[in-house]
Design a protein around this motif. Structure first.
Motif, mmCIF file in Angstrom:
data_model
loop_
_atom_site.group_PDB
_atom_site.id
_atom_site.type_symbol
_atom_site.label_atom_id
_atom_site.label_comp_id
_atom_site.label_asym_id
_atom_site.label_seq_id
_atom_site.Cartn_x
_atom_site.Cartn_y
_atom_site.Cartn_z
ATOM 1 N N GLU A 49 29.913 108.836 -16.280
ATOM 2 C CA GLU A 49 31.001 108.734 -17.254
ATOM 3 C C GLU A 49 32.309 109.267 -16.668
ATOM 4 O OE1 GLU A 49 32.468 110.579 -21.519
ATOM 5 O OE2 GLU A 49 30.310 110.510 -21.113
ATOM 6 N N ALA A 50 32.232 110.403 -15.982
ATOM 7 C CA ALA A 50 33.446 110.986 -15.406
ATOM 8 C C ALA A 50 34.059 110.064 -14.363
ATOM 9 C CB ALA A 50 33.120 112.350 -14.793
ATOM 10 N N TYR A 51 33.236 109.460 -13.528
ATOM 11 C CA TYR A 51 33.747 108.513 -12.532
ATOM 12 C C TYR A 51 34.431 107.330 -13.206
ATOM 13 C CZ TYR A 51 31.023 110.711 -8.719
ATOM 14 O OH TYR A 51 30.515 111.562 -7.784
ATOM 15 N N LEU A 52 33.766 106.735 -14.189
ATOM 16 C CA LEU A 52 34.315 105.543 -14.832
ATOM 17 C C LEU A 52 35.630 105.856 -15.547
ATOM 18 C CD1 LEU A 52 31.094 103.846 -16.289
ATOM 19 C CD2 LEU A 52 32.280 103.372 -14.133
ATOM 20 N N ARG A 53 35.701 107.012 -16.177
ATOM 21 C CA ARG A 53 36.945 107.364 -16.860
ATOM 22 C C ARG A 53 38.048 107.677 -15.844
ATOM 23 N NH1 ARG A 53 36.150 107.308 -22.127
ATOM 24 N NH2 ARG A 53 34.231 108.080 -23.085
ATOM 25 N N ARG A 54 37.703 108.341 -14.777
ATOM 26 C CA ARG A 54 38.726 108.721 -13.796
ATOM 27 C C ARG A 54 39.372 107.502 -13.160
ATOM 28 N NH1 ARG A 54 40.399 113.088 -10.986
ATOM 29 N NH2 ARG A 54 41.286 112.731 -8.922
ATOM 30 N N TYR A 55 38.569 106.498 -12.856
ATOM 31 C CA TYR A 55 39.091 105.347 -12.137
ATOM 32 C C TYR A 55 39.428 104.178 -13.055
ATOM 33 C CZ TYR A 55 37.724 108.078 -8.177
ATOM 34 O OH TYR A 55 37.618 109.112 -7.269
ATOM 35 N N SER A 56 39.382 104.403 -14.362
ATOM 36 C CA SER A 56 39.752 103.367 -15.307
ATOM 37 C C SER A 56 41.260 103.173 -15.307
ATOM 38 C CB SER A 56 39.288 103.759 -16.719
ATOM 39 O OG SER A 56 39.799 102.866 -17.675
ATOM 40 N N SER A 57 41.681 101.921 -15.502
ATOM 41 C CA SER A 57 43.110 101.625 -15.599
ATOM 42 C C SER A 57 43.621 101.777 -17.018
ATOM 43 C CB SER A 57 43.389 100.201 -15.103
ATOM 44 O OG SER A 57 42.642 99.263 -15.883
ATOM 45 N N SER A 58 42.710 102.034 -17.967
ATOM 46 C CA SER A 58 43.088 102.165 -19.367
ATOM 47 C C SER A 58 43.428 103.611 -19.688
ATOM 48 C CB SER A 58 41.944 101.691 -20.271
ATOM 49 O OG SER A 58 42.172 102.050 -21.616
ATOM 50 N N PRO A 59 44.627 103.925 -20.175
ATOM 51 C CA PRO A 59 44.996 105.311 -20.472
ATOM 52 C C PRO A 59 44.059 105.970 -21.482
ATOM 53 C CG PRO A 59 46.942 103.902 -20.471
ATOM 54 C CD PRO A 59 45.757 102.998 -20.396
ATOM 55 N N GLU A 60 43.584 105.206 -22.477
ATOM 56 C CA GLU A 60 42.742 105.827 -23.494
ATOM 57 C C GLU A 60 41.345 106.138 -22.969
ATOM 58 O OE1 GLU A 60 40.919 101.860 -25.732
ATOM 59 O OE2 GLU A 60 41.958 103.404 -26.879
ATOM 60 N N GLN A 61 40.934 105.484 -21.892
ATOM 61 C CA GLN A 61 39.627 105.748 -21.309
ATOM 62 C C GLN A 61 39.713 106.775 -20.191
ATOM 63 O OE1 GLN A 61 37.090 104.840 -22.698
ATOM 64 N NE2 GLN A 61 37.385 102.888 -23.707
#
Length: 375
Positions: free
Chosen positions: A352-364
């Motif tokens: 989860e931390a990886y996916l949120r860190r590298y997400s292009s979506s500010p809310e994610q």
């Protein structure tokens, strides 16, 4: 003002198999990880290629923790194009049939973060070095936002420096600590081994288990797993089990006084590649004998929660000379180690931390591990 919790993630996973653990270690890995990931509130769709050898050996129906759907070919995979496009993250696993075409579809369709989840990293890189692009093309690696690797250590640098991955991060295998636990059953075997046949593992299995069995006929051994050639000569004190389903793994380990871990050559060369069997056995409180590779001493403490062996003499010394009090101490130590650092809950939090860190979506997006980890 209280911080607003990030929204749950919608994730599509295209993996080798979730429905069948027959002849592969991918299914148990996905089951443990995705069950824990869904428990964190996320929505998961798993897409599995329908193939006859898994269809006839299914040991998971409705997963409960995710939606499982099958596709017969690439044309039918197109039915899920909208789900792939709309997902917050799309993860493609190693050894997916026609994986190069699947990666191409994902990379041109997904609007969220894309990740390649390599459960076989050293094997993958060895294949790419030979020009073998069975399930991943080298040129596709830079197109994935994340390369999640079962192997840590220097391999992560290699994935970024040589192959152009924007972010190679370790995501070791793990264990479902609720499904794998100590049972306290009477011992049936002095030493067990659980694993599908592999030509490059077999010489070590011969040396560490079969030779030990020949030299100690008073002891009891077992080798469990499919695809072993019929011409192997098994000693009389070595029992053979063709398959142990995941639901019976805890019982299998509980009946083992010790269990053996043997690592494939590509993974030994790469190092930092713990097998899921290490964590499963440890969660069951079964003392482990393992072959040796770089990085194992950063995951376990040799002599304290694992025994490292090179030859059959080392195996026999352990089986014949270690007192029961020491065996029980090893069992307790490896159980503590695994449950403190290597459960599916730990890996789901990392994912989860990886996916949120590298997400292009500010809310994610949010804080998460950004350093190259090795343990």
């Amino acid at each position: 003002m209280m911080p607003v919790a990030p929204a749950p993630l919608r994730v599509v996973v295209l993996g080798l198999s979730l429905s069948s653990s027959w002849g592969n270690g991918h299914a148990t890995t996905y089951r443990a990880l995705l069950n824990a990931f869904a428990a964190r509130g996320h929505d998961v769709l798993f897409l599995e290629r329908e193939v006859p050898w898994y269809a006839t050996h299914r040991d998971l129906g409705n997963p409960g923790f995710c939606r499982l759907e099958f596709y017969r070919d690439l044309a039918e995979l197109g039915r899920w194009r909208d789900a792939i496009a709309d997902a917050d993250a799309v993860i493609v696993g190693s050894y997916v049939p026609e994986g190069v075409a699947v990666s191409a579809l994902v990379q041109r369709t997904a609007r969220g973060i894309t990740a390649f989840y390599d459960i076989d990293t050293p094997v993958t890189l060895a294949k790419l070095e030979r020009g073998d692009e069975e399930y991943l093309a080298a040129g596709q690696i830079p197109g994935y936002d994340l390369y999640l690797s079962f192997t840590g250590g220097p391999t992560l640098d290699r994935l970024m420096d040589q192959y152009g991955s924007p972010a190679a991060r370790v995501l070791y295998c793990s264990v479902d600590a609720e499904a794998y636990r100590p049972l306290g059953l009477p011992h049936r075997w002095d030493l067990s081994y659980l694993g599908t046949y592999s030509a490059d593992r077999q010489p070590k299995l011969e040396r560490l288990l079969l030779e030990a069995a020949r030299r100690a006929p008073q002891l009891r051994f077992v080798v469990a797993g499919p695809q072993y050639p019929e011409d192997i000569r098994w000693p009389d004190n070595v029992e053979r089990l063709e398959h142990v389903p995941p639901g019976a793994h805890s019982e299998f380990y509980a009946m083992s006084r010790f269990t053996l871990n043997v690592t494939r050559d590509d993974m030994v060369r790469a190092g930092y590649s713990p097998s899921v069997r290490l964590f499963e056995a440890g969660a069951c409180g079964t003392p482990i004998l393992s072959d040796i590779w770089a990085g194992i001493d950063e995951i376990f403490v040799p002599g304290e929660d694992i025994i490292l062996v090179r030859e059959s003499e080392d195996v026999l010394q352990t089986l014949l000379e270690i007192p029961e009090s020491r065996r029980l101490a090893l069992a307790a130590a490896v159980h503590r180690r695994v449950c403190s650092h290597h459960t599916a809950a730990h890996r789901a939090a990392e994912l989860e931390a990886y996916l949120r860190r590298y997400s292009s979506s500010p809310e994610q997006a949010g804080s998460g591990p950004g350093e190259k980890a090795t343990s």
